[in-house]
Enzyme design. Structure first.
Site: not given
Length: 293
Positions: A154, A158
């Site tokens: 994740y 990002k």
């Protein structure tokens, strides 16, 4: 006076839904919102929120940001033939020890969070350049500014979005197009419920060693506490989006939660990162250095 055309991804719940409702319900009707979502079967909550106030201010469209043709179909179906403000909000999370993650799952996260965001911007950017104006707002994350244990994929997605937006922000000033990242911490939305999370009883956890499993259990407890103590409501995030939308000269980054800023500041200030790693260990695992349990 022409309405400002806003296209928002990920509007079935959470931040996207709240922002679409807020803009479409503006009493001055200055916004025309195209609220998009992958699955139109989930649009009921959005429609219940706007009730009858959206007749001239909102259309709900199906769009899957992982399929280029789906984005093109939406672009070609916009009645005004332009998008003034593009909000890239759709995203998905993934939590668990790296050893427990399948290659297929990791690809899915990167496909949505990175390539889906890039693909959406890529589709609407030429029109903005041709008109010499536009706004691109992206739902960022504190996980795009600092690493978080058990969020490696994740955070990678990002971090990548941060690089894309920062690079575009430099270039797009020449076209009078502003890029802004809305950097969120924990938020009380369906994002947490939809999170791809390795649960304590999952067979995939056997891929990790006993010490990693124990640290992961501690991390999950910390997350529950942090969401109780620090999580914001979607409406709070929407206010930050509105600040960016209404600004004459929008900033590149807007931070929604000051509670997490000290750790981000420490990371940016520490040249070799060692102090940041120690601080994160103390914050998450209540230990002074990696390896002390």
């Amino acid at each position: 006076m022409d309405q400002t055309v806003v296209l928002i991804t990920g509007c079935s719940s959470g931040i996207g839904l709240s922002l679409a409702v807020r803009l479409a319900s503006d009493p001055s009707k200055i916004y025309k919102v195209y609220a998009t979502m992958r699955d139109l079967a989930k649009k009921k909550r959005l429609m219940d929120c706007v009730k009858d106030s959206h007749k001239d201010t909102m259309d709900v469209l199906q769009m899957d940001i992982t399929h280029h043709q789906s984005i093109l179909d939406v672009r070609d179906g916009i009645k005004e033939k332009r998008v003034d403000i593009l909000v890239c909000n759709a995203g998905v999370g993934l939590v668990g020890p790296l050893e427990s993650q399948s290659m297929e799952m990791m690809r899915q996260i990167l496909e949505v969070n990175v390539l889906g965001t890039i693909r959406t911007i890529q589709t609407f950017l030429p029109g903005m350049k041709a008109r010499g104006s536009g706004r691109v707002l992206v739902t960022g994350s504190i996980g795009g500014l600092q690493g978080l244990p058990f969020n490696e994929i994740y955070c990678a997605s990002k971090f990548a979005v941060e690089g894309v937006c920062e690079s575009l922000a430099i270039l797009l000033q020449h076209f009078n197009i502003h890029v802004s990242l809305i950097e969120c911490g924990p938020v009380n939305t369906d994002f947490l419920a939809n999170l791809r999370r390795t649960e304590p009883g999952d067979a995939s956890l056997s891929q990790a060693d006993a010490r990693t499993r124990a640290l992961y259990a501690t991390y999950l407890q910390h997350c529950d506490t942090m969401f109780q103590d620090a999580a914001q409501e979607a409406g709070d995030i929407v206010q930050v989006f509105l600040e960016a939308i209404e600004a004459q000269s929008p900033a590149l980054r807007y931070y929604t939660n000051s509670a997490l800023l000290p750790l981000t500041t420490l990371k940016l200030a520490a040249r070799d990162g060692s102090q940041y790693v120690k601080a994160m260990n103390k914050f998450i695992f209540s230990i002074d250095k990696a390896g002390d349990c």
